[in-house]
Motif scaffolding. Structure first.
Motif, PDB file in Angstrom:
ATOM      1  N   THR A  68       0.836  -1.196   0.000  1.00  0.00           N
ATOM      2  CA  THR A  68       0.000   0.000   0.000  1.00  0.00           C
ATOM      3  C   THR A  68       0.876   1.253   0.000  1.00  0.00           C
ATOM      4  O   THR A  68       2.073   1.189   0.271  1.00  0.00           O
ATOM      5  CB  THR A  68      -0.905   0.029   1.242  1.00  0.00           C
ATOM      6  N   SER A  69       0.260   2.384  -0.287  1.00  0.00           N
ATOM      7  CA  SER A  69       0.966   3.672  -0.170  1.00  0.00           C
ATOM      8  C   SER A  69       0.197   4.530   0.832  1.00  0.00           C
ATOM      9  O   SER A  69      -0.406   5.536   0.479  1.00  0.00           O
ATOM     10  CB  SER A  69       1.074   4.372  -1.526  1.00  0.00           C
ATOM     11  N   LEU A  70       0.215   4.114   2.078  1.00  0.00           N
ATOM     12  CA  LEU A  70      -0.623   4.757   3.090  1.00  0.00           C
ATOM     13  C   LEU A  70      -0.220   6.213   3.303  1.00  0.00           C
ATOM     14  O   LEU A  70       0.834   6.510   3.850  1.00  0.00           O
ATOM     15  CB  LEU A  70      -0.554   3.987   4.413  1.00  0.00           C
ATOM     16  N   VAL A  71      -1.092   7.094   2.863  1.00  0.00           N
ATOM     17  CA  VAL A  71      -0.918   8.538   3.048  1.00  0.00           C
ATOM     18  C   VAL A  71      -1.978   9.004   4.047  1.00  0.00           C
ATOM     19  O   VAL A  71      -3.023   8.382   4.189  1.00  0.00           O
ATOM     20  CB  VAL A  71      -1.075   9.301   1.711  1.00  0.00           C
ATOM     21  N   TYR A  72      -1.688  10.108   4.732  1.00  0.00           N
ATOM     22  CA  TYR A  72      -2.664  10.611   5.698  1.00  0.00           C
ATOM     23  C   TYR A  72      -2.424  12.095   5.942  1.00  0.00           C
ATOM     24  O   TYR A  72      -1.279  12.540   6.005  1.00  0.00           O
ATOM     25  CB  TYR A  72      -2.589   9.836   7.013  1.00  0.00           C
ATOM     26  N   ASP A  77      -7.544  20.511   3.717  1.00  0.00           N
ATOM     27  CA  ASP A  77      -7.057  20.867   2.384  1.00  0.00           C
ATOM     28  C   ASP A  77      -5.760  20.146   2.022  1.00  0.00           C
ATOM     29  O   ASP A  77      -4.915  20.681   1.297  1.00  0.00           O
ATOM     30  CB  ASP A  77      -6.852  22.389   2.267  1.00  0.00           C
ATOM     31  N   MET A  78      -5.603  18.956   2.508  1.00  0.00           N
ATOM     32  CA  MET A  78      -4.404  18.171   2.228  1.00  0.00           C
ATOM     33  C   MET A  78      -4.739  16.814   1.622  1.00  0.00           C
ATOM     34  O   MET A  78      -3.995  16.286   0.788  1.00  0.00           O
ATOM     35  CB  MET A  78      -3.610  17.988   3.532  1.00  0.00           C
ATOM     36  N   ALA A  79      -5.865  16.238   2.029  1.00  0.00           N
ATOM     37  CA  ALA A  79      -6.190  14.865   1.651  1.00  0.00           C
ATOM     38  C   ALA A  79      -6.385  14.702   0.147  1.00  0.00           C
ATOM     39  O   ALA A  79      -5.894  13.732  -0.451  1.00  0.00           O
ATOM     40  CB  ALA A  79      -7.440  14.390   2.396  1.00  0.00           C
ATOM     41  N   ALA A  80      -7.116  15.614  -0.484  1.00  0.00           N
ATOM     42  CA  ALA A  80      -7.391  15.470  -1.917  1.00  0.00           C
ATOM     43  C   ALA A  80      -6.100  15.493  -2.730  1.00  0.00           C
ATOM     44  O   ALA A  80      -5.940  14.740  -3.703  1.00  0.00           O
ATOM     45  CB  ALA A  80      -8.348  16.563  -2.385  1.00  0.00           C
ATOM     46  N   TRP A  81      -5.174  16.357  -2.324  1.00  0.00           N
ATOM     47  CA  TRP A  81      -3.871  16.416  -3.005  1.00  0.00           C
ATOM     48  C   TRP A  81      -3.090  15.120  -2.804  1.00  0.00           C
ATOM     49  O   TRP A  81      -2.497  14.579  -3.750  1.00  0.00           O
ATOM     50  CB  TRP A  81      -3.085  17.610  -2.467  1.00  0.00           C
ATOM     51  N   TYR A 103     -10.188  13.483   5.427  1.00  0.00           N
ATOM     52  CA  TYR A 103     -10.102  14.326   6.628  1.00  0.00           C
ATOM     53  C   TYR A 103     -11.478  14.954   6.826  1.00  0.00           C
ATOM     54  O   TYR A 103     -12.175  15.239   5.834  1.00  0.00           O
ATOM     55  CB  TYR A 103      -9.042  15.409   6.409  1.00  0.00           C
ATOM     56  N   PRO A 104     -11.917  15.177   8.067  1.00  0.00           N
ATOM     57  CA  PRO A 104     -13.231  15.804   8.278  1.00  0.00           C
ATOM     58  C   PRO A 104     -13.216  17.268   7.857  1.00  0.00           C
ATOM     59  O   PRO A 104     -12.749  18.140   8.592  1.00  0.00           O
ATOM     60  CB  PRO A 104     -13.463  15.649   9.783  1.00  0.00           C
ATOM     61  N   GLU A 105     -13.724  17.530   6.678  1.00  0.00           N
ATOM     62  CA  GLU A 105     -13.698  18.880   6.105  1.00  0.00           C
ATOM     63  C   GLU A 105     -14.794  18.985   5.056  1.00  0.00           C
ATOM     64  O   GLU A 105     -15.278  17.975   4.542  1.00  0.00           O
ATOM     65  CB  GLU A 105     -12.335  19.153   5.462  1.00  0.00           C
ATOM     66  N   PRO A 106     -15.225  20.193   4.710  1.00  0.00           N
ATOM     67  CA  PRO A 106     -16.216  20.344   3.643  1.00  0.00           C
ATOM     68  C   PRO A 106     -15.685  19.735   2.335  1.00  0.00           C
ATOM     69  O   PRO A 106     -14.510  19.882   2.003  1.00  0.00           O
ATOM     70  CB  PRO A 106     -16.374  21.868   3.520  1.00  0.00           C
ATOM     71  N   GLY A 107     -16.550  19.022   1.633  1.00  0.00           N
ATOM     72  CA  GLY A 107     -16.163  18.420   0.364  1.00  0.00           C
ATOM     73  C   GLY A 107     -15.581  17.036   0.472  1.00  0.00           C
ATOM     74  O   GLY A 107     -15.269  16.404  -0.549  1.00  0.00           O
ATOM     75  N   VAL A 108     -15.442  16.522   1.706  1.00  0.00           N
ATOM     76  CA  VAL A 108     -14.793  15.225   1.869  1.00  0.00           C
ATOM     77  C   VAL A 108     -15.575  14.101   1.196  1.00  0.00           C
ATOM     78  O   VAL A 108     -14.983  13.193   0.590  1.00  0.00           O
ATOM     79  CB  VAL A 108     -14.554  14.920   3.365  1.00  0.00           C
TER      80      VAL A 108
END
Length: 285
Positions: A68-72, A77-81, A103-108
Motif C-alpha cells: 500500500t501507499s498509506l498517506v494521511y 485541504d491536504m487529503a485530496a492532493w 479528513y473531516p472537512e467540507p467536500g470530503v
C-alpha cells in the motif's frame, strides 16, 4: 526471508501497511521521527531511508507482491492532493494497491466518492496524527459510502506509540455501532489496547487486525502483547493480516516476519492466512 513464504507454498507476501508519500511529505515524516516528537516519544531510527524507487525494489526483493501507499493528512485541504499523488503512484507501480485518505472537512464526501469511482483499493485513516474523532459529523456520509462500497480502511486508532485525544477503542466502537459493515483494518493490532480491539474483531465480521510492529522486540519493550491473549490470537487466524510500517521501522524488515513464526500456538495454516491469504481475499488479489 523468501525461504519462509516459499516453504509455506505461498506466491509471496502481501503487506497491507507500507508508506509511500510525496517526497517533501515523507521527508517531514522522517524529520519528525528523527526528533523523537511527542507522537513518537522515543528514539526511532528509520531503517529504510532510501529513494522511492529503491524502496519499491527492496519490498519486491523481500517477495512482497502487493503493498500500500498509506498517506494521511494532519490538516484540512491536504487529503485530496495526497489522493492525487497516491493515484498516480499506483498507476505507475502496478503492485501497489491504489490508496487514498480523507479528513473531516467540507467536500470530503465528494473526493472520497471520486476515489472509489476511480478504483481505490484501500483508505488510510490516522486518528492520532489527524487529531480528529472518526465519528465527526462531517464524516457521516463518508463512512456510509465506504461501507456500501466495501473498500477496506486501515485505521490507526490505538493509543500507541503515544495516546491522542481520540485514540482508543471507544470511538471505533461507536463508529461500528453506526456502520457495522465497515471493513476496518486496525493498525498495529490496536496497540496497546490489544484486548479491546480483539473484542471488536470477534464481534464485527468486517474488522481485521494488522500485525504492524506488534510482537517485535521494539514494541514488546514498552507495549507488550498480553500473554493471556495468545490463545485468542491463534483463533483469529482469518481476521489478521500482515503489516510492517515499511520504511519507517527501527529494525530490519525480516524481524517483523520472524517474530510471527515464533508466536505460541500458531501453525503453518495461520501463517499462510496472515502473510497472504487473508489480504488476498480482502483485496481480491
Amino acid at each position: 526471508m523468501r525461504e519462509l513464504w516459499r516453504g509455506l507454498g505461498l506466491p509471496g507476501l502481501i503487506d497491507v501497511h507500507t508508506h509511500f508519500m510525496p517526497k517533501r511529505v515523507m521527508d517531514k515524516v522522517w524529520r519528525y521521527f528523527d526528533s523523537a516528537g511527542p507522537l513518537v516519544g522515543r528514539e526511532w531510527p528509520i531503517s529504510y531511508r532510501l529513494a522511492e524507487t529503491e524502496r519499491v525494489e527492496v519490498l519486491r526483493g523481500f517477495g512482497v507482491t502487493r503493498f500500500t501507499s498509506l498517506v494521511y493528512p494532519h490538516k484540512p485541504d491536504m487529503a485530496a492532493w495526497l489522493n492525487q499523488w497516491a493515484a498516480e503512484f499506483a498507476r505507475t507501480t502496478p503492485d501497489c494497491l491504489a490508496t487514498a485518505t480523507f479528513y473531516p472537512e467540507p467536500g470530503v464526501a465528494e473526493y472520497v466518492t471520486r476515489a472509489i469511482d476511480d478504483g481505490v483499493r484501500v483508505f488510510k485513516v490516522h486518528v492520532q496524527v489527524g487529531g480528529y474523532d472518526p465519528t465527526d459529523p462531517l464524516l457521516d456520509d463518508v463512512w456510509g459510502v465506504i461501507e456500501d462500497a466495501g473498500v477496506p480502511v486501515v485505521i490507526h486508532c490505538g493509543s500507541g506509540p503515544a495516546p491522542g485525544e481520540f485514540t482508543g477503542p471507544e470511538p471505533v466502537r461507536s463508529l461500528l455501532g453506526r456502520h457495522p459493515r465497515l471493513r476496518l483494518i486496525i493498525a498495529h493490532m490496536g496497540m496497546p489496547e490489544y484486548v479491546d480491539f480483539i473484542d471488536l474483531a470477534e464481534r464485527f465480521d468486517g474488522v481485521r487486525l494488522d500485525t504492524t510492529m506488534a510482537f517485535t522486540d521494539f514494541a514488546e519493550k514498552v507495549m507488550p502483547f498480553p500473554a493471556d491473549q495468545y490463545p485468542r490470537l491463534a483463533g483469529l487466524g482469518e481476521r489478521i493480516v500482515f503489516g510492517s510500517d515499511f520504511p519507517n521501522i527501527p529494525y530490519p524488515y525480516p524481524h517483523a516476519l520472524q517474530v510471527l513464526t515464533e508466536l505460541p500456538g500458531i501453525d503453518d495454516d495461520w501463517l499462510c492466512n496472515v502473510l497472504y491469504r487473508n489480504a488476498a481475499e480482502l483485496f481480491r488479489v
